[in-house]
Structure formats: structure tokens, C-alpha cells
Write an enzyme that holds these catalytic residues in place. Structure first.
Site, PDB file in Angstrom:
ATOM      1  N   VAL A 131      89.750  96.869-105.246  1.00  0.00           N
ATOM      2  CA  VAL A 131      90.636  97.711-106.069  1.00  0.00           C
ATOM      3  C   VAL A 131      90.061  99.118-106.106  1.00  0.00           C
ATOM      4  O   VAL A 131      88.914  99.314-106.496  1.00  0.00           O
ATOM      5  CB  VAL A 131      90.722  97.226-107.533  1.00  0.00           C
ATOM      6  CG1 VAL A 131      91.819  97.980-108.276  1.00  0.00           C
ATOM      7  CG2 VAL A 131      90.947  95.752-107.618  1.00  0.00           C
ATOM      8  N   GLU A 177     100.557 103.966 -93.056  1.00  0.00           N
ATOM      9  CA  GLU A 177     100.564 103.103 -91.871  1.00  0.00           C
ATOM     10  C   GLU A 177     101.891 103.280 -91.134  1.00  0.00           C
ATOM     11  O   GLU A 177     102.890 103.731 -91.718  1.00  0.00           O
ATOM     12  CB  GLU A 177     100.487 101.631 -92.317  1.00  0.00           C
ATOM     13  CG  GLU A 177      99.338 101.298 -93.225  1.00  0.00           C
ATOM     14  CD  GLU A 177      98.088 100.926 -92.462  1.00  0.00           C
ATOM     15  OE1 GLU A 177      98.212 100.558 -91.294  1.00  0.00           O
ATOM     16  OE2 GLU A 177      96.991 101.030 -93.048  1.00  0.00           O
ATOM     17  N   LYS A 204      96.480  95.099-106.720  1.00  0.00           N
ATOM     18  CA  LYS A 204      95.360  95.709-107.445  1.00  0.00           C
ATOM     19  C   LYS A 204      95.516  95.555-108.961  1.00  0.00           C
ATOM     20  O   LYS A 204      94.540  95.267-109.656  1.00  0.00           O
ATOM     21  CB  LYS A 204      95.248  97.185-107.048  1.00  0.00           C
ATOM     22  CG  LYS A 204      94.859  97.333-105.575  1.00  0.00           C
ATOM     23  CD  LYS A 204      95.048  98.761-105.092  1.00  0.00           C
ATOM     24  CE  LYS A 204      94.684  98.905-103.622  1.00  0.00           C
ATOM     25  NZ  LYS A 204      95.089 100.218-103.085  1.00  0.00           N
TER      26      LYS A 204
END
Ligand SMILES: NC(=O)c1ccc[n+]([C@@H]2O[C@H](COP(=O)([O-])OP(=O)(O)OC[C@H]3O[C@@H](n4cnc5c(N)ncnc54)[C@H](OP(=O)(O)O)[C@@H]3O)[C@@H](O)[C@H]2O)c1
Length: 425
Positions: A130, A188, A203
Site C-alpha cells: 500500500v 499502463e 489498498k
């Protein structure tokens, strides 16, 4: 001599290898022993060779690490939940300490892997899972452990924060900002998990589990992404004193907790509003400490390696002669349905610019008990307008029912809504 095995040879693993080379002497002095990279499991050996590793350090079979009794710590940096799950489980069962940065795995198998580590008296550390280089896990587990954590508001994904920053500061559309982020390596090629909120959901699941001592899985966390936010929304938020941020939000209640990820309008005066570009931050409120904000690089090779090597040093220190304590969840707080939450909302409606439309819209909100705090109508040319409005505090269930009714009105072309962060944060 501490001999370690590293699984993977990608972005984070290469940062770990570089960091150990950069600060090997400092690590040796702090631990009183040298750390040696004994083996690296590299699917693409050329990557490992390019980092200066020798042939003898590179392997393609996990068994070479698992069955080497001189390797006491395994650092898993391949990601995903398939091979990584098997390798971590096997390493723990073999009595090796494990360090990982794998949020996918921790957000779904946290308790099981911790119990396995405790059963085999070894350490299991996951600081980098995280917030990359931000010391979040350790802060919640140790430094803030005397608190009842009441709430956490986190900017937990650098890609979306970069996109929203460019939309706000440079007036880009979502598509333009995403394309820029991809060109510069902040997103990405397939950005779905980032822009859709799934990455941040993993997270906030991990942080909620630790902070509330209650198992919260990724699958419990409602999440929405940022693709629906338009330049109109960004401009109107700005004029109204807000900035858009994708927030992971968690609150602890008496008998339940909330954990979700949504785009939110954050008041400009709030410290989270100034967290820009690819930076991450989490704003935590504890009953003793009050408000704490942790800020930094949520990703990247060396920032993430900073957390991984810190974990490595901690497991070595803690592992000496001590039995690992189970990091068990002693609460069992159900995660609330998002429809049971209450918020102030910002709503955008594209409508026909005709008499009585405003009254019909107001009537639908009224029918569902949603009271409006302010409303602006902006003409969009021939026969078309946008209504931009804020509600008073309202129930998500009522607001979403009102929006469903509104979308069925022939005078409404489109409707979308976002939450506004309130003063409790
Ligand atoms: N990148 C970050 O900034 C960041 C931040 C926080 C957490 N993390 C986490 O850190 C972990 C690693 O991320 P990363 O960015 O370093 O990923 P990455 O650059 O894609 O590297 C993954 C590495 O693992 C190797 N690999 C994948 N599957 C394998 C398998 N079955 N057996 C052996 N090797 C395998 C890959 O081999 P090839 O070289 O052949 O592809 C690659 O070397 C993930 O869990 C990620 O969520 C990353």
C-alpha cells in the site's frame, strides 16, 4: 550473513537489488550482518544479468530458493495471486520470512497468510503493498496502534491522481490526460485497474483490515473510477472551491465499517487537495492522535524498494529469537452497503432547455427526500442545458433512486453524480 532469495526481476525487484548495492554497508552496520542476494528467480535471465547479477545468482526454478536452508528471507516481487500465492505459502511453511509488495494477494488472502506465518514462527511483511514508499502499514500497525482509527481518506493511486491533476491544471479532457499519462509512463497500456478504482480498492481494503482489526477483502470494497468526469465537472468544482480526487474512504462505526473508492470533490482548503501529480497521501483520524497525513511516492522502483528493504531489515531484526505474533483480526465488522452511506453530492444533469424541466427535476429529488443546496443552469446551445447542483446531506439509496427516475425522464439526456468530502475529514 543474511542470505535472501528474490522472486521476479522487474521494476521493484531491480530497485531492491540497486538499493542493496547502494546502501549495503549501512544495512550491514545496522543489522550487524551483511545481506547477500543469494538467488533471484528470473523468468527473463537477461534482465537479471543486466543488473550485474552473476549466473550463479540467477535461477529459473523456485525450488532452488525453497530448498536452500541458508536462504532465510524470500522477497516476492512477481505480483498476481497465482504463482505468488504458491511461492509465499511454500516459503512460509519452509520456515522462511517473507516480504512482499503484492497488493492483489494481501487484499484477498491477508489473514490466511498471516496465520500461516504465525503457525511457522516466521515474519510476513507487506509495507510496499500500500502506498509504495509511504510508511503506511507500519504507521497503522505500530505507531498508531494505541488509537481507535475513526476514518481514513486516501489518494492511493498515482495514475488517477496524475490524470485528475492534468485535467484540473491544464484543462485536458479525461481521454487527453490519460493519453499523456500513458506517454509519460504514469499509466499502463491497459489502465483499467487504475482508472476503474480497483487498484485503490485493494489498498483501502488492506488499510481497513489493519486499522479496524477486522477482515476487509477487496471483494467487499465498492469502487468507481474517474472516466465519467468531464471538463465541465472539473471547472464547476473549481469555481465552487473543490478539486476532484479519487479517494479510498474507510470509516469505523460501532458495529460496522465503510470501505469504498470513489471520485470525490475535496475542499481546496483540505491538505489532500494539494496532493498533485502521481503523489499519494492518506489522511488518518485517530481518537488519540487526531489528524495525521502521510504523503509520498506511491509507486516507482526505488520508492517501493525503500519499503521492501525496510521490511527486510525489520523481519531480520524481529526474527532473531522471537516467535512471530499473529496479526489477527479480533473484530468482525461487516462492511456497509454503499447504499447505506450518506453524503453531500454534486450532480450533473444534461437536460432539454424547455419550460418546466427544472420544476420536474426538482420534483423528482423532492419525491425521494433529497434536498438541494444550490443549482446552476448552463445553456449548451439549441434546446439543451446542463444542470449543476449540490445536494444537502442525503442518503445514497435515495439519491441513486432519484437519479434512476431522472434518467427515465424524457427531458433528461444524462445524469451523473459524485460525493463531496465533508468537514469530518
Ligand atoms: N511498480 C511499482 O511501482 C509497485 C509499487 C507498489 C507495489 N508493487 C507491486 O510489486 C509487485 C511487482 O511489481 P513490478 O512493478 O515490479 O512488476 P513487473 O515490473 O511486471 O515485474 C514482475 C517480475 O516478475 C516476473 N514474473 C512474473 N510472473 C512470474 C512467474 N510466474 N515466475 C517467475 N517470474 C515471474 C516478471 O518476469 P519477466 O521479467 O519475464 O516479465 C518480472 O520480472 C507487484 O505485486 C506490484 O503490485 C509495484
Amino acid at each position: 550473513m543474511i542470505r535472501i532469495g528474490i522472486l521476479g526481476c522487474g521494476t521493484v525487484a531491480s530497485g531492491v537489488i540497486k538499493l542493496l548495492a547502494m546502501h549495503g554497508e549501512s544495512v550491514r552496520v545496522q543489522l550487524g550482518e551483511e545481506v547477500e542476494v543469494a538467488k533471484v528467480l528470473a523468468r527473463t535471465p537477461a534482465k537479471a544479468l543486466a543488473l550485474g547479477l552473476t549466473e550463479a545468482q540467477i535461477c529459473s526454478d523456485f525450488g532452488e530458493i525453497l530448498n536452500d536452508p541458508t536462504i532465510s528471507v524470500v522477497i516476492e516481487l512477481i505480483g498476481g495471486t497465482d504463482a505468488a500465492y504458491t511461492y509465499i505459502s511454500e516459503a512460509l511453511k519452509a520456515g522462511k520470512h517473507v516480504v512482499t509488495a503484492n497488493k492483489d494477494l494481501i487484499a484477498t488472502h491477508f489473514q490466511e497468510l498471516n496465520d500461516l506465518a504465525a503457525a511457522h514462527s516466521v515474519r510476513f511483511a507487506f509495507e510496499a503493498s500500500v502506498g509504495g514508499g509511504i510508511p503506511l502499514v507500519d504507521s497503522i500497525r505500530r505507531t498508531l496502534a494505541a488509537n481507535r482509527i475513526q476514518s481514513m481518506f486516501g489518494i492511493l493511486n498515482g495514475t488517477t491522481n496524475y490524470i485528475l491533476t492534468k485535467m484540473t491544471q491544464n484543462g485536458l479532457s479525461y481521454a487527453e490526460a490519460l493519453a499523456e499519462a500513458q506517454r509519460l509512463g504514469f499509466a499502463e497500456a491497459n489502465p483499467a485497474s487504475d482508472v476503474g478504482g480497483g487498484d485503490a480498492a485493494r489498498k483501502i481494503a488492506i488499510l481497513s483490515t489493519l486499522a479496524f482489526h477486522s477482515p476487509v477483502s477487496y471483494y467487499d470494497v465498492y469502487h468507481e473510477g474517474i472516466a465519467g468526469i468531464t471538463p465541465t465537472d472539473i471547472r464547476f468544482a473549481d469555481q465552487s472551491g473543490f478539486v476532484f480526487k479519487l479517494l479510498g474512504i474507510a470509516r469505523q462505526h460501532e458495529n460496522a465499517c465503510e470501505a469504498y473508492v470513489r471520485p470525490a470533490l475535496v475542499p481546496k482548503r483540505h491538505p489532500l487537495a494539494s496532493v498533485s501529480d502521481s503523489f499519494n497521501a492518506v489522511f488518518i483520524t485517530g481518537d488519540a492522535v487526531g489528524e495525521v497525513m502521510l504523503y509520498g511516492r506511491g509507486a516507482g522502483s526505488l520508492p517501493t524498494a525503500s519499503s521492501v528493504v525496510g521490511d527486510l531489515m525489520n523481519v531480520v531484526r524481529a526474527g532473531r529469537g522471537h516467535t512471530a505474533a499473529a496479526l489477527s483480526c479480533y473484530e468482525n465488522l461487516p462492511v456497509m452497503d454503499i447504499l447505506d452511506s450518506e453524503n453531500v453530492y454534486y450532480v450533473r444533469l444534461s437536460v432539454q432547455d424547455r419550460p418546466m424541466v427544472l420544476a420536474r427535476v426538482a420534483g423528482v429529488f423532492g419525491k425521494h427526500g433529497v434536498s438541494l443546496a444550490s443549482l446552476v443552469q448552463e445553456s449548451r446551445g439549441k434546446d439543451s442545458a446542463e444542470l449543476l447542483l449540490f445536494t444537502h446531506r442525503a442518503s445514497e439509496r435515495e439519491l441513486s433512486a432519484a437519479m434512476a427516475d431522472l434518467r427515465n425522464l424524457d427531458a433528461v439526456h444524462e445524469g451523473a453524480y459524485w460525493i463531496c468530502m465533508e468537514d469530518d475529514a
